[in-house]
Design a protein around this motif. Structure first.
Motif, PDB file in Angstrom:
ATOM      1  N   ASN A   2      -3.434 -10.389  -2.997  1.00  0.00           N
ATOM      2  CA  ASN A   2      -4.406  -9.571  -2.279  1.00  0.00           C
ATOM      3  C   ASN A   2      -5.273 -10.471  -1.410  1.00  0.00           C
ATOM      4  O   ASN A   2      -6.291 -10.988  -1.854  1.00  0.00           O
ATOM      5  CB  ASN A   2      -5.268  -8.793  -3.279  1.00  0.00           C
ATOM      6  N   LEU A   3      -4.844 -10.623  -0.155  1.00  0.00           N
ATOM      7  CA  LEU A   3      -5.553 -11.541   0.757  1.00  0.00           C
ATOM      8  C   LEU A   3      -6.637 -10.775   1.503  1.00  0.00           C
ATOM      9  O   LEU A   3      -6.642 -10.712   2.736  1.00  0.00           O
ATOM     10  CB  LEU A   3      -4.546 -12.170   1.727  1.00  0.00           C
TER      11      LEU A   3
ATOM     12  N   LYS B  13       3.295 -10.144  -9.255  1.00  0.00           N
ATOM     13  CA  LYS B  13       3.488  -9.021  -8.325  1.00  0.00           C
ATOM     14  C   LYS B  13       4.156  -9.453  -7.015  1.00  0.00           C
ATOM     15  O   LYS B  13       3.537  -9.421  -5.926  1.00  0.00           O
ATOM     16  CB  LYS B  13       2.139  -8.362  -8.009  1.00  0.00           C
ATOM     17  N   PRO B  14       5.418  -9.867  -7.075  1.00  0.00           N
ATOM     18  CA  PRO B  14       6.089 -10.395  -5.877  1.00  0.00           C
ATOM     19  C   PRO B  14       6.154  -9.424  -4.704  1.00  0.00           C
ATOM     20  O   PRO B  14       6.110  -9.858  -3.545  1.00  0.00           O
ATOM     21  CB  PRO B  14       7.498 -10.737  -6.382  1.00  0.00           C
ATOM     22  N   PHE B  15       6.220  -8.122  -4.980  1.00  0.00           N
ATOM     23  CA  PHE B  15       6.280  -7.175  -3.855  1.00  0.00           C
ATOM     24  C   PHE B  15       4.949  -7.145  -3.098  1.00  0.00           C
ATOM     25  O   PHE B  15       4.917  -7.030  -1.872  1.00  0.00           O
ATOM     26  CB  PHE B  15       6.674  -5.767  -4.345  1.00  0.00           C
ATOM     27  N   GLU B  16       3.843  -7.264  -3.853  1.00  0.00           N
ATOM     28  CA  GLU B  16       2.520  -7.319  -3.207  1.00  0.00           C
ATOM     29  C   GLU B  16       2.404  -8.588  -2.365  1.00  0.00           C
ATOM     30  O   GLU B  16       1.844  -8.592  -1.270  1.00  0.00           O
ATOM     31  CB  GLU B  16       1.400  -7.335  -4.264  1.00  0.00           C
TER      32      GLU B  16
ATOM     33  N   ALA C 137       8.593  -4.684   2.438  1.00  0.00           N
ATOM     34  CA  ALA C 137       7.417  -4.924   3.296  1.00  0.00           C
ATOM     35  C   ALA C 137       7.741  -4.618   4.759  1.00  0.00           C
ATOM     36  O   ALA C 137       6.928  -4.903   5.649  1.00  0.00           O
ATOM     37  CB  ALA C 137       6.955  -6.375   3.144  1.00  0.00           C
ATOM     38  N   GLY C 138       8.950  -4.082   5.009  1.00  0.00           N
ATOM     39  CA  GLY C 138       9.287  -3.619   6.358  1.00  0.00           C
ATOM     40  C   GLY C 138      10.093  -4.597   7.199  1.00  0.00           C
ATOM     41  O   GLY C 138      10.280  -4.384   8.392  1.00  0.00           O
ATOM     42  N   VAL C 139      10.588  -5.689   6.586  1.00  0.00           N
ATOM     43  CA  VAL C 139      11.351  -6.676   7.369  1.00  0.00           C
ATOM     44  C   VAL C 139      12.848  -6.438   7.159  1.00  0.00           C
ATOM     45  O   VAL C 139      13.327  -6.466   6.027  1.00  0.00           O
ATOM     46  CB  VAL C 139      11.009  -8.125   6.927  1.00  0.00           C
ATOM     47  N   PRO C 140      13.606  -6.207   8.245  1.00  0.00           N
ATOM     48  CA  PRO C 140      15.054  -5.996   8.081  1.00  0.00           C
ATOM     49  C   PRO C 140      15.758  -7.289   7.651  1.00  0.00           C
ATOM     50  O   PRO C 140      15.314  -8.395   7.986  1.00  0.00           O
ATOM     51  CB  PRO C 140      15.519  -5.553   9.469  1.00  0.00           C
ATOM     52  N   ALA C 141      16.869  -7.109   6.922  1.00  0.00           N
ATOM     53  CA  ALA C 141      17.583  -8.262   6.351  1.00  0.00           C
ATOM     54  C   ALA C 141      17.999  -9.266   7.426  1.00  0.00           C
ATOM     55  O   ALA C 141      18.016 -10.480   7.182  1.00  0.00           O
ATOM     56  CB  ALA C 141      18.808  -7.773   5.579  1.00  0.00           C
TER      57      ALA C 141
END
Ligand SMILES: C[S@@+](CC[C@H](N)C(=O)[O-])C[C@H]1O[C@@H](n2cnc3c(N)ncnc32)[C@H](O)[C@@H]1O
Length: 273
Positions: A99-100, A122-125, A190-194
């Motif tokens: 949480n930045l 919490k790697p997804f966060e 997080a919205g980044v395509p592969a």
């Protein structure tokens, strides 16, 4: 008034003094910063920066660098090192990669996290925050140790875990960041395509002016995860066995005849935000 609850993630890294390990990693830190193309004028966030093994050389290349770390002692050490080096384009402050909150959206051209954010829960966060603070088409670079890799750090953590009680339920191992499919899943969420994510193997070398056994001592005395393993092993009368396992490991991987030089493989992740 009740005391603030202890954050075990913060306590783990404030327990030791990672500077004493980071001192053996400076040359590789400098080389890596050059390899990933840090240049003058870029705004760089070094996340979970420790005392600045990558932040300092990035600032020396002329980037405008902020280092964020959860451990107060390492933030202080980083600021001390910056002022001793006369760098005015580098500052460190405390913060949590999950949480930045103190950083606004899209603030940085490059976010670097070398063996850093992988240790946050919490790697997804964490992935979401790294993407949020990077400008569109900016770059994120992570260095992550690889689970079950035969080289030094993965094996230290593997050996240590054999002497430590199992983690609490729901704990996500930091080493899962060293698996490409997890990296893609986390940045994907997080919205980044592969296709904007690439992973390659790279090497860091631990260089130490002493014997491999003396380097084991440094880990035992100053590296939080190894300190915890020795605490647990000591309670069961297994500390000498753990010491022996680690000395065998360090001796086996040492490539130097004078002092100690141990290469360790990691996954270098590059993400275009
Ligand atoms: C193995 S050290 C690496 C430090 C530094 N990146 C380097 O290359 O020297 C891991 C670092 O991650 C930091 N860290 C762990 N969890 C964190 C979190 N949730 N937020 C920010 N920093 C964190 C620790 O305090 C520690 O400095």
């Amino acid at each position: 008034m009740s005391a603030a609850p202890i954050n075990p993630n913060k306590a783990l890294w404030e327990k030791g003094d990672f500077t004493r390990i980071a001192e053996t990693m400076r040359e590789s830190g400098e080389a890596l910063v050059q390899r990933i193309g840090i240049t003058k004028g870029l705004k760089v966030l070094d996340l979970a920066c420790g005392d600045g093994t990558t932040a300092l050389p990035a600032a020396k290349l002329g980037a405008d660098v902020v280092g964020v770390d959860i451990a107060r002692n390492l933030v202080e050490a980083g600021n001390r090192r910056a002022s001793e080096s006369g760098l005015t384009n580098l500052r460190f402050h405390e913060g949590d990669a999950t949480n930045l909150q103190e950083i606004t959206d899209h603030e940085f051209d490059v976010v670097v996290s070398i063996f850093g954010a992988m240790f946050a829960p919490k790697p997804f966060e964490v992935a979401k925050e790294m993407v949020r603070v990077t400008r569109p088409a900016g770059q994120i670079v992570m260095g992550n140790w690889i689970p079950n890799d035969p080289t030094l750090v993965a094996q230290i953590l593997k050996i240590s875990s054999a002497y430590t009680p199992p983690p609490p339920e729901g704990f996500v191992s930091p080493m899962t960041w060293g698996v490409e499919s997890n990296v893609i899943e986390r940045f994907g969420a997080a919205g980044v395509p592969a296709e904007n994510i690439s992973c390659q193997r790279d090497t860091f070398v631990f260089t130490f002016d002493g014997t491999p056994a003396e380097l084991v001592d440094r880990f035992r005395l100053y590296y939080g995860p190894t300190m915890n393993a020795f605490d647990a092993a000591g309670k069961n009368g297994h500390a000498a066995e753990l010491q022996k396992d680690l000395e065998e490991l360090f001796n086996h991987h040492n490539t130097s005849t004078q002092g100690t030089s141990i290469p360790a493989t990691f996954l270098r992740v590059t993400v275009r935000a």
